[in-house]
Scaffold this motif. Structure first.
Motif, PDB file in Angstrom:
ATOM      1  N   LYS A 193       9.208  28.723  10.545  1.00 57.44           N
ATOM      2  CA  LYS A 193       8.045  28.716   9.646  1.00 57.44           C
ATOM      3  C   LYS A 193       7.542  27.290   9.389  1.00 57.44           C
ATOM      4  CE  LYS A 193       5.412  31.510   7.585  1.00 57.44           C
ATOM      5  NZ  LYS A 193       4.719  32.532   8.341  1.00 57.44           N
ATOM      6  N   ILE A 194       8.487  26.349   9.227  1.00 58.54           N
ATOM      7  CA  ILE A 194       8.048  24.968   8.952  1.00 58.54           C
ATOM      8  C   ILE A 194       7.243  24.435  10.129  1.00 58.54           C
ATOM      9  CG2 ILE A 194       8.714  22.603   8.346  1.00 58.54           C
ATOM     10  CD1 ILE A 194      11.203  23.491   7.231  1.00 58.54           C
ATOM     11  N   GLY A 195       7.653  24.779  11.341  1.00 59.11           N
ATOM     12  CA  GLY A 195       6.939  24.325  12.537  1.00 59.11           C
ATOM     13  C   GLY A 195       5.491  24.791  12.493  1.00 59.11           C
ATOM     14  N   ILE A 237       4.339  30.932  -1.751  1.00 60.73           N
ATOM     15  CA  ILE A 237       5.780  30.709  -1.864  1.00 60.73           C
ATOM     16  C   ILE A 237       6.527  31.674  -0.946  1.00 60.73           C
ATOM     17  CG2 ILE A 237       5.889  32.097  -4.008  1.00 60.73           C
ATOM     18  CD1 ILE A 237       8.065  30.102  -4.945  1.00 60.73           C
ATOM     19  N   TYR A 238       7.428  31.119  -0.152  1.00 62.35           N
ATOM     20  CA  TYR A 238       8.268  31.939   0.730  1.00 62.35           C
ATOM     21  C   TYR A 238       9.672  31.989   0.146  1.00 62.35           C
ATOM     22  CZ  TYR A 238       4.566  31.420   4.193  1.00 62.35           C
ATOM     23  OH  TYR A 238       3.361  31.450   4.850  1.00 62.35           O
ATOM     24  N   THR A 239      10.096  33.184  -0.212  1.00 60.99           N
ATOM     25  CA  THR A 239      11.434  33.335  -0.780  1.00 60.99           C
ATOM     26  C   THR A 239      12.338  33.909   0.293  1.00 60.99           C
ATOM     27  OG1 THR A 239      10.393  33.796  -2.883  1.00 60.99           O
ATOM     28  CG2 THR A 239      12.713  34.368  -2.707  1.00 60.99           C
ATOM     29  N   ASP A 273      -2.880  25.309  -0.441  1.00 64.65           N
ATOM     30  CA  ASP A 273      -2.879  23.843  -0.510  1.00 64.65           C
ATOM     31  C   ASP A 273      -1.463  23.336  -0.771  1.00 64.65           C
ATOM     32  OD1 ASP A 273      -5.930  23.476  -0.699  1.00 64.65           O
ATOM     33  OD2 ASP A 273      -5.470  24.971  -2.247  1.00 64.65           O
ATOM     34  N   PHE A 274      -0.608  24.257  -1.147  1.00 61.47           N
ATOM     35  CA  PHE A 274       0.765  23.903  -1.512  1.00 61.47           C
ATOM     36  C   PHE A 274       1.671  25.018  -0.968  1.00 61.47           C
ATOM     37  CE2 PHE A 274       3.328  22.243  -5.463  1.00 61.47           C
ATOM     38  CZ  PHE A 274       4.404  22.002  -4.637  1.00 61.47           C
ATOM     39  N   VAL A 275       2.609  24.637  -0.107  1.00 66.23           N
ATOM     40  CA  VAL A 275       3.530  25.642   0.448  1.00 66.23           C
ATOM     41  C   VAL A 275       4.931  25.352  -0.058  1.00 66.23           C
ATOM     42  CG1 VAL A 275       4.431  26.719   2.545  1.00 66.23           C
ATOM     43  CG2 VAL A 275       2.151  25.707   2.559  1.00 66.23           C
ATOM     44  N   ILE A 276       5.583  26.360  -0.631  1.00 64.89           N
ATOM     45  CA  ILE A 276       6.943  26.163  -1.151  1.00 64.89           C
ATOM     46  C   ILE A 276       7.891  27.121  -0.444  1.00 64.89           C
ATOM     47  CG2 ILE A 276       8.419  26.169  -3.225  1.00 64.89           C
ATOM     48  CD1 ILE A 276       4.816  26.370  -3.811  1.00 64.89           C
ATOM     49  N   PHE A 277       9.002  26.586   0.006  1.00 66.32           N
ATOM     50  CA  PHE A 277      10.057  27.423   0.567  1.00 66.32           C
ATOM     51  C   PHE A 277      11.204  27.452  -0.422  1.00 66.32           C
ATOM     52  CE2 PHE A 277       7.866  25.767   4.248  1.00 66.32           C
ATOM     53  CZ  PHE A 277       7.702  26.907   5.016  1.00 66.32           C
ATOM     54  N   ASN A 278      11.619  28.649  -0.810  1.00 66.87           N
ATOM     55  CA  ASN A 278      12.822  28.755  -1.627  1.00 66.87           C
ATOM     56  C   ASN A 278      13.909  29.309  -0.709  1.00 66.87           C
ATOM     57  OD1 ASN A 278      14.605  28.787  -3.699  1.00 66.87           O
ATOM     58  ND2 ASN A 278      13.668  30.503  -4.796  1.00 66.87           N
ATOM     59  N   ALA A 303      18.914  32.696   8.172  1.00 74.08           N
ATOM     60  CA  ALA A 303      17.923  32.150   7.231  1.00 74.08           C
ATOM     61  C   ALA A 303      17.433  30.790   7.719  1.00 74.08           C
ATOM     62  CB  ALA A 303      18.527  32.022   5.837  1.00 74.08           C
ATOM     63  N   GLU A 304      18.331  30.024   8.347  1.00 76.22           N
ATOM     64  CA  GLU A 304      17.950  28.693   8.847  1.00 76.22           C
ATOM     65  C   GLU A 304      16.926  28.815   9.971  1.00 76.22           C
ATOM     66  OE1 GLU A 304      21.685  26.773   9.827  1.00 76.22           O
ATOM     67  OE2 GLU A 304      22.289  27.150   7.747  1.00 76.22           O
ATOM     68  N   GLU A 305      17.207  29.749  10.889  1.00 77.63           N
ATOM     69  CA  GLU A 305      16.256  29.929  12.005  1.00 77.63           C
ATOM     70  C   GLU A 305      14.873  30.293  11.482  1.00 77.63           C
ATOM     71  OE1 GLU A 305      18.388  32.905  14.182  1.00 77.63           O
ATOM     72  OE2 GLU A 305      20.074  31.509  14.352  1.00 77.63           O
ATOM     73  N   ARG A 306      14.862  31.191  10.489  1.00 73.01           N
ATOM     74  CA  ARG A 306      13.568  31.614   9.925  1.00 73.01           C
ATOM     75  C   ARG A 306      12.854  30.433   9.286  1.00 73.01           C
ATOM     76  NH1 ARG A 306      14.813  35.761   5.755  1.00 73.01           N
ATOM     77  NH2 ARG A 306      12.667  35.535   5.154  1.00 73.01           N
TER      78      ARG A 306
END
Ligand code: 5AD
Ligand code: SF4
Length: 461
Positions: free
Chosen positions: A74-76, A20-22, A54-59, A67-70
């Motif tokens: 990361k999603i890329g 999880i990425y907070t 197996d599961f990636v969560i972005f909060n 925060a958007e750039e980060r």
């Protein structure tokens, strides 16, 4: 249908892991702890390594633009990973409450499986179930104020210090801020639920609680209308809540963020003064020091009123210290007006300042202004503020030398594995040599011997 159980059965024995990425504030961190709690009940276990997940969560957070750039960076990176293995990707949190961002994710990031907002976090088990069974994408975002959900499982990041959200949302509409749009109206939790959570924490060995809300001293002012039932407790203000938490055995330290200067009533000041466990470091967001800028920010106090409040607290609360949030480069702010911010910083003598460069947030009043301050000037002001604060840090830190500080032992320092670390009441990091009589979670007296720029060094007293 109990979706948690259904997912558990589906993934049984597969040893699936989540990461999880907070990306946001303490409230976001506390939400992430609940997301983790839900995932672990579903049978996923935590990893800190992306390759194992197996599961990636972005909060997500949307308070400032970076925060958007980060997030997109990361999603890329994760897209590449998804090409090599079965991976569920979920994005939740504040940013998903912004229509433009939600549309962008749906249109350009089609490999994202689940999108959820701040009001629908509790539906995660159902969302995961749908993805696993129907292999369909799920978007679960609503923009009405969610009812308060109690009793979500929680997996806390820390063993002795816990965050407890006491209210959700914000009614203030400061003109630069997007929070009221994405987090909705102020919704206070039932005091009994809060006190039960804190008593359970104390029973589980927690020593410190951080009470969280966008505007904690408005606690209870909504008349608890978002609670499932009308609270039975007679606690109907933040001051009374502080006193009740102070009475809980086992809890040794109470902190809270963030209060609003305009709502800092006498009863809260008295509660801080009277309650032994309440930290005497008060976070008092200034945002700007000039009264005209403050008016345009819709902060509802002037420079003079802010300084009067600080003085009143200095008079009433022995050893009070202050931390703050400051934004530089609000639209229209002139150099002279910025000088008022520096003036307040000099007069208050903050222990800690969280400094922000104004960032334009779509949908807010200030974003529409044409007199945006050029980037270069904003950065210059930021550097000037930082310089002023840095030069005062040495002086503040020197005052600690020779004093005895009560500290909760948090464990070994990350930077020096031979030393224990903890924090003073005023939230300064202290390192000291352990001995075999003390252990993690103990409260110890430390004599401060030396100051460094960002921490103090001491010995067991
Ligand atoms: N630009 C810069 N900083 C902001 N904050 C909130 N909105 C913005 C913005 N648009 C800062 C405020 C707030 C903290 C959490 O973030 O200082 O107190
Ligand atoms: Fe944003 Fe102001 Fe509410 Fe804080 S009080 S969350 S800065 S609108």
């Amino acid at each position: 249908m109990n979706y948690t159980l259904e997912v558990r059965n589906l993934i049984n024995n597969k040893n699936l892991k989540y990461i999880i990425y907070t990306m946001g504030c303490s409230l976001n961190e506390n939400d992430s702890e609940k997301i983790s709690g839900m995932l672990e009940e579903m049978g996923f276990s935590k990893t800190d390594e992306l390759e194992d997940a197996d599961f990636v969560i972005f909060n997500t957070c949307c308070v400032r633009e970076n925060a958007e750039e980060r997030l997109f960076g990361k999603i890329g990176e994760i897209k590449k990973l998804k090409e090599t293995k079965d991976l569920i990707i979920a994005i939740g949190g504040c940013m998903m409450q912004e229509k433009e961002m939600l549309d962008k994710i749906k249109k350009s990031y089609k490999y994202v499986d689940i999108v959820f907002g701040t009001h629908t976090m509790q539906d995660l088990p159902e969302d995961v179930y749908k993805v696993l069974t129907k292999k369909e994408k799920v978007t679960d975002v609503i923009d009405i104020d969610g009812e308060i959900i109690e009793g979500l499982p929680i997996r806390r990041n820390d063993k002795y210090r816990a965050q407890v959200t006491i209210m959700y949302g914000c009614n203030n509409f400061c003109t630069y801020c997007i929070v009221p749009y994405v987090r909705g109206r102020e919704r206070s939790r039932d005091p009994e639920d809060i006190l039960k959570e804190i008593k359970d924490l104390a029973n589980n060995g927690y020593k410190e609680v951080m009470l969280l809300g966008q505007n904690v001293n408005s606690y209870a002012k909504d008349g608890f209308k978002y609670c499932k039932e009308k609270p039975k407790s007679d606690i109907d203000s933040f001051a009374k809540l502080l006193r009740a938490v102070n009475d809980i055995d086992g809890i040794e330290k109470i902190r809270f963020i963030s209060p609003h200067p305009k709502d800092f009533s006498q009863d809260v000041i008295e509660a801080i003064r009277d309650c032994k466990k309440v930290s005497k470091l008060v976070h008092l967001p200034l945002q700007a020091g000039n009264s005209k800028v403050l008016k345009e920010m819709n902060r509802n106090y002037t420079k003079e009123q802010y300084l009067e409040l600080v003085q009143k607290m200095k008079d009433m609360i022995p050893n009070v210290a202050f931390s703050t949030d400051i934004i530089v480069g609000f639209p229209g702010e002139t150099d002279e007006e910025f000088e008022d911010t520096l003036d307040v910083v000099r007069k208050v003598g903050y222990d800690q300042i969280f400094m922000f460069i104004y960032s334009k947030r779509n949908g807010t009043v200030a974003a529409k202004r044409e007199d945006q301050v050029p980037e270069e000037i904003k950065h210059k002001r930021f550097d000037k503020l930082k310089e002023l604060f840095d030069s005062s840090v040495d002086e503040i830190n020197k005052k600690y030398i020779g004093t005895i500080q009560e500290i909760l032992v948090e464990g070994y320092s990350k930077n020096n594995k031979d030393m224990y670390t903890g924090r003073t009441d005023s939230n300064k990091v202290v390192v000291f040599k352990p001995n075999n009589k003390i252990k993690e979670g103990d409260i110890v007296n430390i004599k401060i011997l030396k100051d460094h720029k960002w921490y103090l060094e001491g010995e067991i007293y």
